[in-house]
Design a protein around this motif. Sequence first.
Motif, short mmCIF file in Angstrom:
data_model
loop_
_atom_site.label_atom_id
_atom_site.label_comp_id
_atom_site.label_asym_id
_atom_site.label_seq_id
_atom_site.Cartn_x
_atom_site.Cartn_y
_atom_site.Cartn_z
N LYS A 38 0.84 -1.19 0.00
CA LYS A 38 0.00 0.00 0.00
C LYS A 38 0.88 1.25 0.00
N ALA A 39 0.35 2.32 -0.56
CA ALA A 39 1.14 3.55 -0.73
C ALA A 39 1.71 4.05 0.59
N ASP A 40 0.91 3.97 1.66
CA ASP A 40 1.36 4.52 2.94
C ASP A 40 2.30 3.59 3.70
N SER A 41 2.61 2.41 3.12
CA SER A 41 3.56 1.50 3.75
C SER A 41 4.98 1.72 3.26
N ARG A 42 5.15 2.60 2.30
CA ARG A 42 6.48 2.86 1.75
C ARG A 42 7.34 3.67 2.72
N TRP A 55 16.17 4.20 5.04
CA TRP A 55 14.98 3.38 5.32
C TRP A 55 15.28 1.92 5.00
N HIS A 56 15.13 1.07 6.04
CA HIS A 56 15.40 -0.35 5.85
C HIS A 56 14.24 -1.17 6.37
N ASN A 57 13.72 -2.03 5.50
CA ASN A 57 12.68 -2.97 5.87
C ASN A 57 13.14 -4.33 5.36
N PRO A 58 13.46 -5.27 6.24
CA PRO A 58 14.01 -6.56 5.80
C PRO A 58 13.07 -7.35 4.90
#
Length: 241
Positions: free
Chosen positions: A7-11, A30-33
Motif C-alpha cells: 500500500k502507498a502509505d507502507s512505503r 529506510w530499511h525494511n528486511p
Amino acid sequence: MKKVIHKADSRGFADHGWLQARHSFSFASWHNPERIHFGALRVLNDDVIAPKMGFGAHPHDNMEIITIPLKGVLKHRDNMNSDWQFVHPGEVQVMSAGTGVQHSEINGSVDVHLSLFQIWVIPDKRNVQPRYDQKRFNAEGRKGKLQTLVTSFEDKDTKSLKIHQDAKLSRIDLSKVEAFKYNLKSNNHGVYIMVISGQIEIEGKVLELRDAIGISETDSFKITSKMDSELLFIEVPMINL
C-alpha cells in the motif's frame, strides 16, 4: 499465483526539504528486511524535487537505472557527456552504470516541482561499458493497450529502450470499467505493478493511487479499472539476492 501488496502509505518516506522521497524498497536510511527487492527489481523511488534543486555528481556501478519523469523537467549530466540532457514527461531515460559512472540529476524548472520514478534493476551482466539513452513515448500509444518502454538487449523489440536484464517495463492507460489481461514472459518472471493514478482491481484486490502489487508464479492475470487509471508494469526475473 503468488501476490505481495504494498500500500502507498507502507512505503519508506524521507523529507529532505527540497526532496520528498518515497521508497517501495529499502533505500538509504529506510530499511525494511521484508522489502529489499522484488526479483531483479531493487529500487522504485517516487521522488518530488523542488525547483532548481537536485542531486549533485554521485557515482553508480553495475546497475540498470531507469528514470520516468511524470511532471516538470529533469536535467541530467554524466561523465559520458558534459552537456545537460533534458528529460520531459512522456520520455524515459535509461543508464547502464556498468563499470562506473558519475552523474547529476537536477530539477530543470525554476518554478515547477519535478515528480519522477527512479527504478533500479539488477543487471544480468556486470562491468559492462556504461551507456545512456532516452526516448519519447506518445501517450496515445498506451490507451487501452500495453506500451513497452524498456526491454533486454536480447529482446527483438526494436522500439523500446534497452537494458542488461531480461526485463520489460511498460505502461497502460485504462478507461473506467475497462479490462486488460497481462501475460508474463515466463514462469520465472514476476511483475510489479504501480498505480500511477486511478483505481483498479486485480484478483479481488482493490488498489488505489500509488498502491502496488507484485505478482509471480502465474502465466497471466486480469486487471479491471474502477476509474480512469494509469499503470506502470515492471516485469523482472525472480532472482534471489
